[in-house]
Design an enzyme around this catalytic site. Structure first.
Site, PDB file in Angstrom:
ATOM      1  N   LYS A  12      15.824 -11.175  10.663  1.00 35.79           N
ATOM      2  CA  LYS A  12      14.959 -11.442   9.498  1.00 35.79           C
ATOM      3  C   LYS A  12      13.582 -10.876   9.820  1.00 35.79           C
ATOM      4  CE  LYS A  12      15.928 -13.987   6.165  1.00 35.79           C
ATOM      5  NZ  LYS A  12      16.844 -13.508   5.103  1.00 35.79           N
ATOM      6  N   THR A  57      20.838 -14.036   8.833  1.00 34.81           N
ATOM      7  CA  THR A  57      19.395 -13.791   8.987  1.00 34.81           C
ATOM      8  C   THR A  57      18.626 -14.977   8.422  1.00 34.81           C
ATOM      9  OG1 THR A  57      19.129 -12.613   6.883  1.00 34.81           O
ATOM     10  CG2 THR A  57      19.723 -11.287   8.807  1.00 34.81           C
ATOM     11  N   HIS A 250     -11.505  11.714  11.367  1.00 38.59           N
ATOM     12  CA  HIS A 250     -12.506  12.784  11.388  1.00 38.59           C
ATOM     13  C   HIS A 250     -13.721  12.455  10.521  1.00 38.59           C
ATOM     14  CE1 HIS A 250      -9.525  15.212  13.403  1.00 38.59           C
ATOM     15  NE2 HIS A 250      -8.691  15.120  12.378  1.00 38.59           N
TER      16      HIS A 250
HETATM   17  O1  LIG Z   1     -10.333  14.712  20.507  1.00 40.41           O
HETATM   18  C1  LIG Z   1      -9.746  15.635  19.903  1.00 40.41           C
HETATM   19  N1  LIG Z   1      -8.544  16.077  20.361  1.00 40.41           N
HETATM   20  C2  LIG Z   1      -7.856  17.088  19.755  1.00 40.41           C
HETATM   21  O2  LIG Z   1      -6.747  17.484  20.205  1.00 40.41           O
HETATM   22  C3  LIG Z   1      -8.437  17.659  18.598  1.00 40.41           C
HETATM   23  N2  LIG Z   1      -8.039  18.645  17.762  1.00 40.41           N
HETATM   24  C4  LIG Z   1      -8.988  18.759  16.798  1.00 40.41           C
HETATM   25  O3  LIG Z   1      -8.931  19.569  15.830  1.00 40.41           O
HETATM   26  N3  LIG Z   1     -10.002  17.885  17.026  1.00 40.41           N
HETATM   27  C5  LIG Z   1      -9.677  17.179  18.147  1.00 40.41           C
HETATM   28  N4  LIG Z   1     -10.313  16.171  18.800  1.00 40.41           N
END
Ligand SMILES: O=c1[nH]c(=O)c2[nH]c(=O)[nH]c2[nH]1
Length: 301
Positions: A12, A57, A250
Protein backbone atom coordinates in the site's frame (compact mmCIF):
# COMPACT_ATOMS: atom_id res chain seq x y z
CA UNK A 1 9.56 -19.27 -26.18
CA UNK A 2 8.28 -19.18 -22.60
CA UNK A 3 6.93 -16.15 -20.82
CA UNK A 4 8.02 -15.89 -17.23
CA UNK A 5 7.01 -13.75 -14.29
CA UNK A 6 9.93 -11.65 -13.12
CA UNK A 7 10.62 -9.76 -9.93
CA UNK A 8 7.47 -8.66 -8.15
CA UNK A 9 6.33 -6.94 -4.99
CA UNK A 10 3.13 -5.37 -3.77
CA UNK A 11 1.98 -3.08 -0.99
CA UNK A 12 0.00 0.00 0.00
CA UNK A 13 1.63 3.18 -1.18
CA UNK A 14 1.44 6.58 0.50
CA UNK A 15 -0.56 6.01 3.67
CA UNK A 16 -0.93 9.55 4.98
CA UNK A 17 -0.79 9.08 8.72
CA UNK A 18 -0.96 11.88 11.25
CA UNK A 19 -0.14 10.96 14.83
CA UNK A 20 -1.03 13.47 17.55
CA UNK A 21 0.50 12.97 20.98
CA UNK A 22 -2.09 14.48 23.36
CA UNK A 23 -1.05 13.13 26.75
CA UNK A 24 -0.57 16.70 28.02
CA UNK A 25 -2.12 19.99 26.90
CA UNK A 26 1.03 20.61 24.84
CA UNK A 27 0.44 18.28 21.91
CA UNK A 28 3.03 16.88 19.49
CA UNK A 29 2.44 16.11 15.82
CA UNK A 30 4.00 13.49 13.51
CA UNK A 31 2.87 13.76 9.90
CA UNK A 32 4.13 10.93 7.71
CA UNK A 33 3.62 9.25 4.35
CA UNK A 34 4.21 5.51 4.64
CA UNK A 35 4.53 3.00 1.81
CA UNK A 36 4.77 -0.73 2.33
CA UNK A 37 5.98 -3.39 -0.11
CA UNK A 38 6.05 -7.13 0.48
CA UNK A 39 8.32 -9.49 -1.44
CA UNK A 40 8.24 -13.24 -1.63
CA UNK A 41 6.79 -15.93 -3.83
CA UNK A 42 3.55 -14.37 -4.88
CA UNK A 43 3.68 -16.07 -8.26
CA UNK A 44 0.35 -17.95 -7.84
CA UNK A 45 -1.49 -14.63 -7.48
CA UNK A 46 -0.04 -13.43 -10.77
CA UNK A 47 -0.20 -16.70 -12.70
CA UNK A 48 -3.49 -18.28 -11.65
CA UNK A 49 -5.22 -15.71 -9.45
CA UNK A 50 -4.63 -17.67 -6.23
CA UNK A 51 -4.73 -15.18 -3.35
CA UNK A 52 -4.06 -17.64 -0.54
CA UNK A 53 -0.62 -16.16 0.20
CA UNK A 54 -1.61 -12.56 -0.43
CA UNK A 55 -1.94 -10.35 2.64
CA UNK A 56 -4.18 -7.63 1.16
CA UNK A 57 -2.71 -4.20 0.67
CA UNK A 58 -5.64 -3.04 2.79
CA UNK A 59 -4.35 -5.14 5.70
CA UNK A 60 -0.91 -3.58 5.20
CA UNK A 61 -2.50 -0.17 5.43
CA UNK A 62 -4.38 -1.10 8.63
CA UNK A 63 -1.12 -2.38 10.14
CA UNK A 64 0.69 0.84 9.28
CA UNK A 65 -2.02 2.76 11.18
CA UNK A 66 -2.04 0.31 14.10
CA UNK A 67 1.72 0.66 14.51
CA UNK A 68 1.47 4.46 14.24
CA UNK A 69 0.79 4.72 17.96
CA UNK A 70 4.52 4.05 18.30
CA UNK A 71 5.29 7.25 16.42
CA UNK A 72 4.64 9.05 19.69
CA UNK A 73 8.19 8.40 20.79
CA UNK A 74 9.82 6.44 17.98
CA UNK A 75 11.78 7.93 15.10
CA UNK A 76 10.60 7.09 11.58
CA UNK A 77 13.48 4.62 11.29
CA UNK A 78 12.33 2.76 14.43
CA UNK A 79 8.71 2.79 13.30
CA UNK A 80 9.71 1.43 9.87
CA UNK A 81 11.84 -1.23 11.48
CA UNK A 82 9.01 -2.50 13.70
CA UNK A 83 6.58 -2.56 10.76
CA UNK A 84 9.01 -4.37 8.42
CA UNK A 85 9.95 -6.90 11.10
CA UNK A 86 6.28 -7.57 11.82
CA UNK A 87 5.49 -8.40 8.18
CA UNK A 88 8.52 -10.68 7.81
CA UNK A 89 8.34 -12.36 11.23
CA UNK A 90 4.58 -12.80 11.54
CA UNK A 91 3.24 -13.29 8.00
CA UNK A 92 4.63 -16.62 6.70
CA UNK A 93 4.47 -15.99 2.91
CA UNK A 94 6.45 -12.76 3.28
CA UNK A 95 10.17 -13.18 2.56
CA UNK A 96 11.07 -9.51 2.70
CA UNK A 97 9.40 -6.21 3.48
CA UNK A 98 10.36 -2.70 2.53
CA UNK A 99 8.90 0.34 4.23
CA UNK A 100 9.48 3.80 2.81
CA UNK A 101 8.59 6.83 4.89
CA UNK A 102 8.45 10.58 4.32
CA UNK A 103 8.25 12.80 7.38
CA UNK A 104 6.68 16.26 7.01
CA UNK A 105 7.85 18.73 9.64
CA UNK A 106 5.55 21.20 11.37
CA UNK A 107 6.61 24.01 13.66
CA UNK A 108 4.56 25.51 16.45
CA UNK A 109 2.53 28.55 15.50
CA UNK A 110 3.62 31.70 17.30
CA UNK A 111 0.58 33.33 18.91
CA UNK A 112 1.30 36.70 20.50
CA UNK A 113 4.98 35.74 20.42
CA UNK A 114 4.37 32.46 22.30
CA UNK A 115 4.54 28.93 20.86
CA UNK A 116 1.03 27.50 20.68
CA UNK A 117 0.21 24.15 22.31
CA UNK A 118 -1.86 22.63 19.51
CA UNK A 119 -1.43 24.73 16.37
CA UNK A 120 1.39 24.32 13.88
CA UNK A 121 2.55 25.81 10.58
CA UNK A 122 4.08 23.51 7.94
CA UNK A 123 7.82 23.95 8.02
CA UNK A 124 9.32 24.73 4.63
CA UNK A 125 9.09 22.12 1.97
CA UNK A 126 11.99 19.92 2.99
CA UNK A 127 11.04 16.32 3.77
CA UNK A 128 12.90 13.80 5.92
CA UNK A 129 12.94 10.27 4.47
CA UNK A 130 13.73 6.75 5.62
CA UNK A 131 13.55 3.23 4.25
CA UNK A 132 13.76 -0.09 6.04
CA UNK A 133 14.18 -3.42 4.25
CA UNK A 134 14.02 -6.64 6.26
CA UNK A 135 14.77 -9.98 4.63
CA UNK A 136 14.55 -13.47 6.10
CA UNK A 137 13.78 -14.77 9.57
CA UNK A 138 15.59 -15.68 12.75
CA UNK A 139 19.39 -15.73 12.63
CA UNK A 140 19.30 -15.35 8.84
CA UNK A 141 17.40 -12.08 9.07
CA UNK A 142 19.13 -9.12 7.44
CA UNK A 143 18.15 -5.48 7.67
CA UNK A 144 19.07 -2.41 5.62
CA UNK A 145 18.18 1.10 6.74
CA UNK A 146 18.54 4.37 4.89
CA UNK A 147 17.87 7.87 6.14
CA UNK A 148 17.66 10.96 4.05
CA UNK A 149 16.03 14.15 2.97
CA UNK A 150 14.53 15.57 -0.19
CA UNK A 151 13.45 18.96 -1.49
CA UNK A 152 16.08 20.80 0.54
CA UNK A 153 16.21 23.96 -1.57
CA UNK A 154 19.51 25.73 -1.05
CA UNK A 155 21.22 28.59 -2.86
CA UNK A 156 24.52 30.44 -2.59
CA UNK A 157 24.95 33.81 -4.26
CA UNK A 158 28.72 33.54 -4.75
CA UNK A 159 31.54 31.07 -4.11
CA UNK A 160 30.72 29.03 -7.20
CA UNK A 161 32.59 28.80 -10.50
CA UNK A 162 32.27 26.72 -13.65
CA UNK A 163 34.96 26.88 -16.32
CA UNK A 164 37.63 24.80 -18.00
CA UNK A 165 35.01 22.40 -19.31
CA UNK A 166 35.35 20.34 -22.49
CA UNK A 167 34.12 22.25 -25.52
CA UNK A 168 32.79 20.83 -28.79
CA UNK A 169 31.15 22.46 -31.80
CA UNK A 170 27.85 22.83 -29.89
CA UNK A 171 29.29 24.44 -26.78
CA UNK A 172 28.05 27.98 -26.27
CA UNK A 173 28.13 28.14 -22.47
CA UNK A 174 30.23 31.01 -21.19
CA UNK A 175 32.72 30.08 -18.47
CA UNK A 176 32.12 31.82 -15.15
CA UNK A 177 34.17 32.49 -12.03
CA UNK A 178 31.24 33.81 -10.02
CA UNK A 179 27.73 32.45 -10.31
CA UNK A 180 24.65 31.67 -8.26
CA UNK A 181 24.52 27.98 -7.38
CA UNK A 182 21.20 26.49 -6.29
CA UNK A 183 19.66 23.08 -6.00
CA UNK A 184 16.82 21.11 -4.51
CA UNK A 185 18.85 18.43 -2.84
CA UNK A 186 17.92 14.79 -2.44
CA UNK A 187 20.34 12.99 -0.13
CA UNK A 188 20.08 9.43 1.10
CA UNK A 189 22.49 7.72 3.46
CA UNK A 190 22.86 4.01 4.10
CA UNK A 191 23.45 2.90 7.67
CA UNK A 192 25.73 0.08 8.75
CA UNK A 193 23.68 -0.48 11.90
CA UNK A 194 20.12 -1.13 13.04
CA UNK A 195 20.67 0.81 16.24
CA UNK A 196 21.52 4.48 16.10
CA UNK A 197 20.34 7.74 17.57
CA UNK A 198 18.32 8.27 14.39
CA UNK A 199 17.06 11.78 15.12
CA UNK A 200 20.50 13.03 16.18
CA UNK A 201 22.15 11.53 13.09
CA UNK A 202 19.52 13.15 10.89
CA UNK A 203 20.07 16.58 12.41
CA UNK A 204 23.85 16.21 12.23
CA UNK A 205 23.95 15.02 8.62
CA UNK A 206 21.54 17.71 7.50
CA UNK A 207 23.63 20.44 9.05
CA UNK A 208 26.84 19.00 7.55
CA UNK A 209 25.28 18.96 4.08
CA UNK A 210 24.23 22.58 4.42
CA UNK A 211 27.62 23.52 5.89
CA UNK A 212 29.56 21.95 3.02
CA UNK A 213 27.34 23.57 0.41
CA UNK A 214 28.09 26.92 2.05
CA UNK A 215 31.80 26.66 2.82
CA UNK A 216 33.19 24.63 -0.10
CA UNK A 217 34.32 27.06 -2.79
CA UNK A 218 32.73 25.21 -5.66
CA UNK A 219 34.31 24.60 -9.06
CA UNK A 220 31.28 22.51 -10.04
CA UNK A 221 28.19 21.08 -8.41
CA UNK A 222 29.88 17.69 -8.85
CA UNK A 223 32.69 18.76 -6.53
CA UNK A 224 30.26 20.14 -3.96
CA UNK A 225 28.33 16.87 -3.90
CA UNK A 226 31.49 14.84 -3.38
CA UNK A 227 32.60 17.12 -0.52
CA UNK A 228 29.17 16.81 1.09
CA UNK A 229 29.23 13.02 0.97
CA UNK A 230 32.84 12.86 2.14
CA UNK A 231 32.17 15.07 5.17
CA UNK A 232 29.22 12.90 6.20
CA UNK A 233 31.26 9.69 5.93
CA UNK A 234 34.14 11.25 7.89
CA UNK A 235 31.82 12.31 10.69
CA UNK A 236 29.57 9.24 10.97
CA UNK A 237 31.02 5.74 11.01
CA UNK A 238 27.45 4.35 11.20
CA UNK A 239 27.01 5.51 7.59
CA UNK A 240 28.57 3.53 4.71
CA UNK A 241 27.36 5.43 1.68
CA UNK A 242 25.73 8.72 0.75
CA UNK A 243 23.76 9.15 -2.46
CA UNK A 244 23.12 12.65 -3.72
CA UNK A 245 20.92 13.93 -6.48
CA UNK A 246 21.00 17.61 -7.26
CA UNK A 247 19.18 19.49 -10.00
CA UNK A 248 21.28 22.47 -11.00
CA UNK A 249 18.72 25.26 -10.63
CA UNK A 250 20.23 27.61 -13.16
CA UNK A 251 20.25 31.35 -12.48
CA UNK A 252 21.18 33.27 -15.60
CA UNK A 253 22.48 36.80 -15.27
CA UNK A 254 19.88 38.95 -17.00
CA UNK A 255 21.01 41.18 -19.83
CA UNK A 256 20.25 44.64 -18.46
CA UNK A 257 23.03 46.24 -20.50
CA UNK A 258 20.46 46.40 -23.35
CA UNK A 259 18.77 49.09 -21.26
CA UNK A 260 21.99 50.83 -20.32
CA UNK A 261 21.82 49.36 -16.78
CA UNK A 262 24.86 47.71 -15.23
CA UNK A 263 24.28 44.15 -13.92
CA UNK A 264 27.19 43.03 -11.77
CA UNK A 265 25.66 39.65 -10.86
CA UNK A 266 22.69 41.41 -9.27
CA UNK A 267 19.66 40.48 -11.38
CA UNK A 268 19.08 36.91 -12.63
CA UNK A 269 16.52 34.90 -14.52
CA UNK A 270 15.71 31.80 -12.43
CA UNK A 271 15.08 29.14 -15.03
CA UNK A 272 13.07 26.10 -13.93
CA UNK A 273 13.81 23.83 -16.91
CA UNK A 274 15.73 22.29 -18.39
CA UNK A 275 18.09 21.74 -15.48
CA UNK A 276 21.37 19.94 -15.15
CA UNK A 277 20.93 16.86 -12.99
CA UNK A 278 24.06 15.98 -11.08
CA UNK A 279 24.07 12.69 -9.17
CA UNK A 280 26.74 10.88 -7.22
CA UNK A 281 27.28 8.17 -4.68
CA UNK A 282 30.08 8.60 -2.14
CA UNK A 283 31.08 5.50 -0.25
CA UNK A 284 33.71 3.93 1.98
CA UNK A 285 35.98 1.46 0.18
CA UNK A 286 35.15 -1.12 2.88
CA UNK A 287 31.40 -0.47 2.84
CA UNK A 288 29.28 -3.56 3.44
CA UNK A 289 27.20 -4.87 0.56
CA UNK A 290 24.25 -2.57 -0.23
CA UNK A 291 21.96 -5.57 -0.80
CA UNK A 292 18.43 -4.35 -1.53
CA UNK A 293 18.97 -1.03 0.30
CA UNK A 294 18.52 0.96 -2.92
CA UNK A 295 15.74 -1.19 -4.36
CA UNK A 296 13.15 1.50 -4.17
CA UNK A 297 9.45 0.92 -4.49
CA UNK A 298 9.31 2.99 -7.66
CA UNK A 299 11.96 0.76 -9.29
CA UNK A 300 9.18 -0.82 -11.37
CA UNK A 301 7.96 2.48 -12.72
O1 LIG B 1 28.23 22.56 -11.79
C1 LIG B 1 28.00 22.34 -13.00
N1 LIG B 1 28.27 21.11 -13.52
C2 LIG B 1 28.04 20.81 -14.83
O2 LIG B 1 28.31 19.67 -15.30
C3 LIG B 1 27.49 21.83 -15.64
N2 LIG B 1 27.14 21.88 -16.95
C4 LIG B 1 26.63 23.12 -17.18
O3 LIG B 1 26.17 23.51 -18.29
N3 LIG B 1 26.69 23.88 -16.05
C5 LIG B 1 27.22 23.09 -15.07
N4 LIG B 1 27.47 23.32 -13.75
Amino acid sequence: MAIILGDHQYGKAENRIVRIVRDTPRHEIHDVNVSTALRGDFAPAHLVGDQSNVLPTDSQKQTAYAYAKRLGTASIEEYGLSLARHFVDDVPPVAAARIEIEDYAWERALVDGVEHDHTWVRKGQEVRTASVTVEGRGDAQRTWITGGLKDLVILKSTGSEFHGFYEDEYTVLEPTTDRVMATSLVATWRFTTTEADWNAVYAGVRSLLVRQFAVVHSLALQQTLYEMGKAVLEAYDVIAEVRLSAPNKHHFRYDLERFGIENDNEVFHADDRPYGLIQASVTRDDAPDAGPAWRRQDAFA
